[in-house]
Motif scaffolding. Sequence first.
Motif, mmCIF file in Angstrom:
data_model
loop_
_atom_site.group_PDB
_atom_site.id
_atom_site.type_symbol
_atom_site.label_atom_id
_atom_site.label_comp_id
_atom_site.label_asym_id
_atom_site.label_seq_id
_atom_site.Cartn_x
_atom_site.Cartn_y
_atom_site.Cartn_z
ATOM 1 N N VAL A 86 7.519 35.929 -102.309
ATOM 2 C CA VAL A 86 8.138 34.806 -103.027
ATOM 3 C C VAL A 86 7.473 33.495 -102.619
ATOM 4 O O VAL A 86 7.446 33.171 -101.428
ATOM 5 N N ARG B 54 12.707 28.604 -100.682
ATOM 6 C CA ARG B 54 12.478 29.848 -99.954
ATOM 7 C C ARG B 54 12.899 29.705 -98.494
ATOM 8 O O ARG B 54 13.477 30.630 -97.918
ATOM 9 N N ILE C 15 9.228 29.832 -110.711
ATOM 10 C CA ILE C 15 8.213 30.884 -110.801
ATOM 11 C C ILE C 15 7.873 31.192 -112.247
ATOM 12 O O ILE C 15 6.707 31.386 -112.612
ATOM 13 N N THR D 271 18.160 31.445 -105.238
ATOM 14 C CA THR D 271 17.653 32.545 -106.059
ATOM 15 C C THR D 271 17.338 32.081 -107.473
ATOM 16 O O THR D 271 16.235 32.312 -107.988
ATOM 17 N N LEU E 191 14.467 29.359 -107.578
ATOM 18 C CA LEU E 191 13.138 29.959 -107.421
ATOM 19 C C LEU E 191 12.679 30.604 -108.721
ATOM 20 O O LEU E 191 11.498 30.491 -109.104
ATOM 21 N N ILE E 192 13.593 31.273 -109.420
ATOM 22 C CA ILE E 192 13.232 31.899 -110.696
ATOM 23 C C ILE E 192 12.741 30.847 -111.687
ATOM 24 O O ILE E 192 11.733 31.036 -112.379
ATOM 25 N N THR F 207 10.781 38.583 -99.088
ATOM 26 C CA THR F 207 10.748 37.179 -99.502
ATOM 27 C C THR F 207 9.564 36.453 -98.887
ATOM 28 O O THR F 207 8.831 35.710 -99.561
ATOM 29 N N ALA G 273 8.298 39.225 -107.301
ATOM 30 C CA ALA G 273 9.112 38.164 -106.700
ATOM 31 C C ALA G 273 10.517 38.173 -107.291
ATOM 32 O O ALA G 273 11.516 37.989 -106.578
ATOM 33 N N LEU G 274 10.610 38.408 -108.605
ATOM 34 C CA LEU G 274 11.923 38.487 -109.256
ATOM 35 C C LEU G 274 12.753 39.623 -108.678
ATOM 36 O O LEU G 274 13.962 39.463 -108.426
ATOM 37 N N GLU H 254 6.939 29.442 -102.081
ATOM 38 C CA GLU H 254 7.809 28.318 -101.747
ATOM 39 C C GLU H 254 7.799 27.302 -102.881
ATOM 40 O O GLU H 254 6.805 27.170 -103.610
ATOM 41 N N ILE I 121 14.081 38.535 -105.330
ATOM 42 C CA ILE I 121 15.138 37.538 -105.502
ATOM 43 C C ILE I 121 16.437 38.207 -105.950
ATOM 44 O O ILE I 121 17.533 37.869 -105.478
ATOM 45 N N ARG J 185 4.725 37.846 -110.191
ATOM 46 C CA ARG J 185 5.942 37.128 -110.591
ATOM 47 C C ARG J 185 7.141 38.077 -110.674
ATOM 48 O O ARG J 185 8.239 37.757 -110.199
#
Length: 532
Positions: free
Chosen positions: A195, A84, A135, A128, A131-132, A191, A20-21, A197, A24, A17
Amino acid sequence: MTLTTPVTGAALGRRRRFLALAVICLAELLVVLDNTIVNVALPSIGVQLRTDVSGLQWVVDAYTLTFAGLLLACGNLGDRYGRRRVMTIGLVGVAVMSVLGACAGSLGQVIAARAAMGVFAAAVFPATLALIINIFTDVRERALAIAAWTAMAGFAIAIGPVSGGWLLEHFSWHAVFWINVPVALVALVATLLLVPESRSGSTGRLDKAGIVASVVGITGLVWAIIEAPRHGWLSPVTLGTAALSLVALAGFVLWEFRVDSPILDMRLFRVRRFSLPALAIAVAYFSMFGFLFLITQYFQGVREYTPLEFGIASLPFAISVAVGAPIATLLAQRVGTTAVLVFGLLLTGVGLYLGGQVDVDSNYLLDVLPSMVSMALGLAIVQGPATESIMSSLPLDEAGAGSAVNDTTREVGGTLGVAVLGSIVASYYVGKISPVVDSIPASLMNEDEKSFARATILSVLEIRNRDIPTMIEPQREQLITTMKTAVLEGAHAASLVATGAVLLCAVVVALFLPWAPADGRATMLAWRDRDA
């Protein structure tokens, strides 16, 4: 079309996680930095491409115009077709258009590339934050993630002058475009690898009319704001464009209440934990962009710093934002969003007022630095909790649209700040300088040089470096002093306007936003159930 987004976020390990942050935030850095880094390259672009001040303004404004106008539409498309997916398309587009901008041989090509970059940046930015939200489903982790996102946005704005100044010290202006390419490619690959989807769990028909109305309304309004200082705030062009854009926005609002699958659920604005923080962000960015505009004039025109020196001098602003945002977001979890927002707005007002008191001989450490730090901390304190409140008031299905609202308020507020505060400064400056410049003999200053001197305090550097007879050196110094005094008088008036706007917003937030800590998502869902 269904994807169980909360499960996807929770199923990711903690390490995944936060990786991924990081990805992003890199994509966010690319977009926000690109909105500011080009500013320091404008003089070089102007000299090589032989353009006037108006042309250079459009190098900046073309990006802002398309970016702000398409944020809402792109946020909805991300909800519908995959956040994404839309973000990766945006990253590819930014890279390609950056290459075209770097290879441009005329001002028109540069402006076209910048406008296209704004289109693709609008695809990246709402995704961005959306997605946060999908997630990070844990409340505390989400607060930390939003704090990191907020800090990155402020940090990117502030380090633009540093990175741009360094690039110009070593390369040509083309470097401010080339630097985007490797960053965009790294963000793209990361990404796709890291990251997950996400998209809305339920969608109806695509709201094409809403998309068109929102683009026309927001783009028209931003264009009117950008062009108002040039045409006049009460000119037919400004008033006509503003009126048409407001009609389009009014039609958009009415249509969104009627359509079954709106790109923006207007009922969200009935939720005070959504609408009032959005107002606070708009006013904060009004003051911040205006402040950055004024401080650029001060450092490069009044203190006569090089772009790199200016960037280094503004670093405390970036550091304060990076430190303040995470702390404020976590503090809001304990004491409530309202108390933190009010304090942040008041602190921003203090910084703006102190900035307006700076004069030609002010000391950097004692006078300028406290203003920058207070302003930056106030902005950071507002941004994080306000964004967290906005996004926590939304169901996951509408994360993209909510993120777009959050981003659009920033852009419109920031654009209005530069236009309004810049117009105030310009009116003071031009009114005082024009008679002085007009009296200078043509043998000492041609019409192009006079026009540049009337337009901006940044012409001080060119005037200072010009070879002139020793006997008229005192007259040059007197002209430079007059120019600096005039722009600081305008900055003082502008700072009072910005301070008043921030303090008024603080009062509104204090009166109408609930003070007790609350779960914004629970509030939103309860309201939806009642409305149903």
